[in-house]
Motif scaffolding. Structure first.
Motif, PDB file in Angstrom:
ATOM      1  N   THR A 342       0.854  -1.183   0.000  1.00  0.00           N
ATOM      2  CA  THR A 342       0.000   0.000   0.000  1.00  0.00           C
ATOM      3  C   THR A 342       0.895   1.239   0.000  1.00  0.00           C
ATOM      4  O   THR A 342       2.120   1.133  -0.088  1.00  0.00           O
ATOM      5  CB  THR A 342      -0.943  -0.009   1.221  1.00  0.00           C
ATOM      6  N   ARG A 344       1.744   5.094   1.862  1.00  0.00           N
ATOM      7  CA  ARG A 344       1.594   6.052   2.945  1.00  0.00           C
ATOM      8  C   ARG A 344       2.457   7.263   2.583  1.00  0.00           C
ATOM      9  O   ARG A 344       3.669   7.127   2.398  1.00  0.00           O
ATOM     10  CB  ARG A 344       2.031   5.457   4.284  1.00  0.00           C
ATOM     11  N   ASP A 345       1.792   8.400   2.438  1.00  0.00           N
ATOM     12  CA  ASP A 345       2.470   9.639   2.032  1.00  0.00           C
ATOM     13  C   ASP A 345       3.179   9.466   0.702  1.00  0.00           C
ATOM     14  O   ASP A 345       4.291   9.985   0.473  1.00  0.00           O
ATOM     15  CB  ASP A 345       3.468  10.088   3.104  1.00  0.00           C
ATOM     16  N   VAL A 349       4.639   0.947   1.088  1.00  0.00           N
ATOM     17  CA  VAL A 349       4.985   0.311   2.357  1.00  0.00           C
ATOM     18  C   VAL A 349       4.274  -1.032   2.456  1.00  0.00           C
ATOM     19  O   VAL A 349       3.267  -1.279   1.792  1.00  0.00           O
ATOM     20  CB  VAL A 349       4.601   1.184   3.573  1.00  0.00           C
ATOM     21  N   PHE A 351       3.029  -3.553   5.764  1.00  0.00           N
ATOM     22  CA  PHE A 351       2.904  -3.635   7.212  1.00  0.00           C
ATOM     23  C   PHE A 351       3.279  -5.041   7.669  1.00  0.00           C
ATOM     24  O   PHE A 351       2.715  -6.031   7.207  1.00  0.00           O
ATOM     25  CB  PHE A 351       1.476  -3.300   7.653  1.00  0.00           C
ATOM     26  N   ALA A 360       5.118  -0.430   9.860  1.00  0.00           N
ATOM     27  CA  ALA A 360       5.192  -0.060   8.444  1.00  0.00           C
ATOM     28  C   ALA A 360       6.634  -0.134   7.969  1.00  0.00           C
ATOM     29  O   ALA A 360       7.534   0.440   8.597  1.00  0.00           O
ATOM     30  CB  ALA A 360       4.626   1.334   8.235  1.00  0.00           C
ATOM     31  N   LYS A 362       9.044   0.617   4.657  1.00  0.00           N
ATOM     32  CA  LYS A 362       9.190   1.178   3.319  1.00  0.00           C
ATOM     33  C   LYS A 362       9.883   0.134   2.439  1.00  0.00           C
ATOM     34  O   LYS A 362      10.878  -0.465   2.862  1.00  0.00           O
ATOM     35  CB  LYS A 362      10.004   2.463   3.351  1.00  0.00           C
ATOM     36  N   GLU A 391      -7.090   1.872   5.591  1.00  0.00           N
ATOM     37  CA  GLU A 391      -6.554   3.236   5.516  1.00  0.00           C
ATOM     38  C   GLU A 391      -6.160   3.776   6.880  1.00  0.00           C
ATOM     39  O   GLU A 391      -5.205   4.531   7.008  1.00  0.00           O
ATOM     40  CB  GLU A 391      -7.594   4.165   4.873  1.00  0.00           C
ATOM     41  N   GLN A 392      -6.915   3.398   7.936  1.00  0.00           N
ATOM     42  CA  GLN A 392      -6.627   3.955   9.266  1.00  0.00           C
ATOM     43  C   GLN A 392      -5.442   3.301   9.951  1.00  0.00           C
ATOM     44  O   GLN A 392      -5.001   3.755  11.011  1.00  0.00           O
ATOM     45  CB  GLN A 392      -7.863   3.838  10.172  1.00  0.00           C
ATOM     46  N   VAL A 394      -1.816   2.646  10.966  1.00  0.00           N
ATOM     47  CA  VAL A 394      -0.605   3.472  10.961  1.00  0.00           C
ATOM     48  C   VAL A 394       0.548   2.649  11.521  1.00  0.00           C
ATOM     49  O   VAL A 394       0.356   1.571  12.081  1.00  0.00           O
ATOM     50  CB  VAL A 394      -0.801   4.757  11.791  1.00  0.00           C
ATOM     51  N   ASP A 395       1.754   3.170  11.365  1.00  0.00           N
ATOM     52  CA  ASP A 395       2.949   2.500  11.864  1.00  0.00           C
ATOM     53  C   ASP A 395       2.847   2.315  13.377  1.00  0.00           C
ATOM     54  O   ASP A 395       2.611   3.269  14.122  1.00  0.00           O
ATOM     55  CB  ASP A 395       4.183   3.336  11.524  1.00  0.00           C
TER      56      ASP A 395
END
Length: 405
Positions: A342, A344-345, A349, A351, A360, A362, A391-392, A394-395
């Motif tokens: 997916t 992120r910014d 990344v 997960f 997360a 890279k 979507e929600q 996060v790392d």
């Protein structure tokens, strides 16, 4: 002067601690605090996403670079549901699921009293017909002897020619009767053969060597080669699979089917044994497409037979460009499902599952291989990864694994 005095029951009690209403207020505040904490815990748990996971797979170096990958199932080219050739009641079932059997081994028997009686009668008829042949043969020998005597007497003038003709007619008649008895014996023998065949139908034998994968009937049930309807009659006794005939059927997207050729080297990985890589090769590309799925079926032979391989197992096949030398290093990177990658910014990344959280990573991607993404940097083979990350997420965010993961 009168003194102003306060009665003892009207004085304020400043000793002995706070009044009771203070304790009531404290209790209410504690209860409210617990309720608020429970609500907060429930809300935070409900916000934890439930995710599916998979493991990053190492790219194989058993052959040349993988041209593409496809998924499919293990199938048996030789499999049979064994049934009876006549309708009858099972008296014996001599196998269980998982048994290995040999060709011709007896699997079951039907009730055979009526057919056994018919066979005994047919055999008795054969013996009777043979006895009739013996009697006719003896009678023929007697008439032939009588004819010789009549011929001798007629030659010496001691008997008439008519008597000799009658003796000759008797010989011909007896010979015809003997031939008729022989034909009757042939008919009786044929009936006995048919009765033997019908009797043999009460014994169910294995048509080839293999393994029993299903037991479909029990002692006392009626079995028939034809469906009688109603669900009270079985149409099969059991299913045999020739484990030596196992191969893999995979569906290849028709857009890539041109890259698959006959005898092309391949490598199969069973979903049940992800670390076991089985050498394989393409048997044939089936010349028919599935309009609904836009795929073409490809038959793949497994070059290693093993009892761990069973029909209907899921398998992933990598089609290789060419066989490589033993010193050839495996291609770089690992394989992950495309759904695991997916952004992120604006950065790709993946997960990785770390305990009850997702970290997360890279990643640097290479050229995809079929339905798999190639990660050149950022992951190691065997690491558990999150599929379709929400979507929600996060790392370092908490996650819940789906049941069975």
């Amino acid at each position: 002067m009168k003194e102003l005095r306060i009665q003892g029951n009207e004085r304020e009690d400043h000793g002995g601690g706070p009044p009771a209403w203070v304790w009531v207020l404290v209790g209410v505040l504690v209860v409210l605090g617990l309720l608020a904490g429970g609500a907060w815990w429930w809300w935070t748990q409900s916000q934890v996403p439930e995710v599916a996971t998979a493991n990053a797979q190492a790219r194989s170096g058993a052959g040349g670079g993988a041209v593409l990958q496809a998924t499919g199932y293990v199938t048996a080219r030789r499999s049979a549901t064994v049934s009876t050739q006549i309708t009858g009641t099972l008296t014996e079932v001599l196998f269980e699921e998982g048994d290995r059997i040999a060709k011709g081994q007896v699997l079951a028997r039907l009730e055979d009293h009526a057919l056994r009686a018919a066979l005994d009668m047919a055999r008795a008829n054969v013996k009777s017909a043979q006895a009739n042949i013996d009697a006719a043969r003896a009678q023929l020998a007697q008439t032939q002897s009588d004819l010789r005597r009549q011929d001798e007497l007629a030659a010496s003038g001691m008997s008439t020619k008519q008597a000799a003709e009658q003796a000759r007619t008797a010989v011909m008649t007896t010979a015809a009767q003997l031939e008729a008895r022989r034909r009757e014996a042939d008919a009786a023998t044929a009936q006995a053969t048919q009765a033997q065949v019908n009797f043999d139908y009460t014994v169910v034998k294995a048509p080839f060597a293999g393994v029993i994968t299903a037991k479909a009937a029990q002692v006392g049930e009626i079995v028939s080669p034809l469906s009688a309807g109603g669900g009270f009659t079985r149409t099969g006794v059991g299913t045999i699979v020739d484990m030596e005939s196992l191969e893999v059927d995979v569906d290849v997207n028709e857009a890539y089917i041109g890259q698959v050729k006959g005898d092309m080297p391949a490598e199969a990985v069973l979903d049940a044994y992800p670390d076991w890589r089985i050498p394989a090769h393409v048997i044939a590309v089936v010349p028919a497409a599935d309009r609904g799925k836009a795929t073409v079926k490809v038959r793949v032979a497994l070059e290693q037979k093993d009892q761990r391989v069973v029909p209907d197992m899921g398998v992933r096949v990598s089609f290789l460009a060419a066989k490589a030398d033993a010193k050839t290093a495996p291609p770089p990177g690992v394989l992950v499902p495309k759904s695991a990658v997916t952004a992120r910014d604006g950065v790709p990344v993946v997960f990785v599952v770390v305990g009850q959280n997702a970290a997360a990573r890279k990643v640097k991607q290479g050229t995809p291989v079929g339905e798999q993404a190639v990660v050149l940097d950022g992951l190691k083979a065997g690491e558990p990864i999150v599929l379709d990350p929400p979507e929600q997420l996060v790392d370092g965010g908490p996650i819940k694994l789906k049941a069975g993961e």
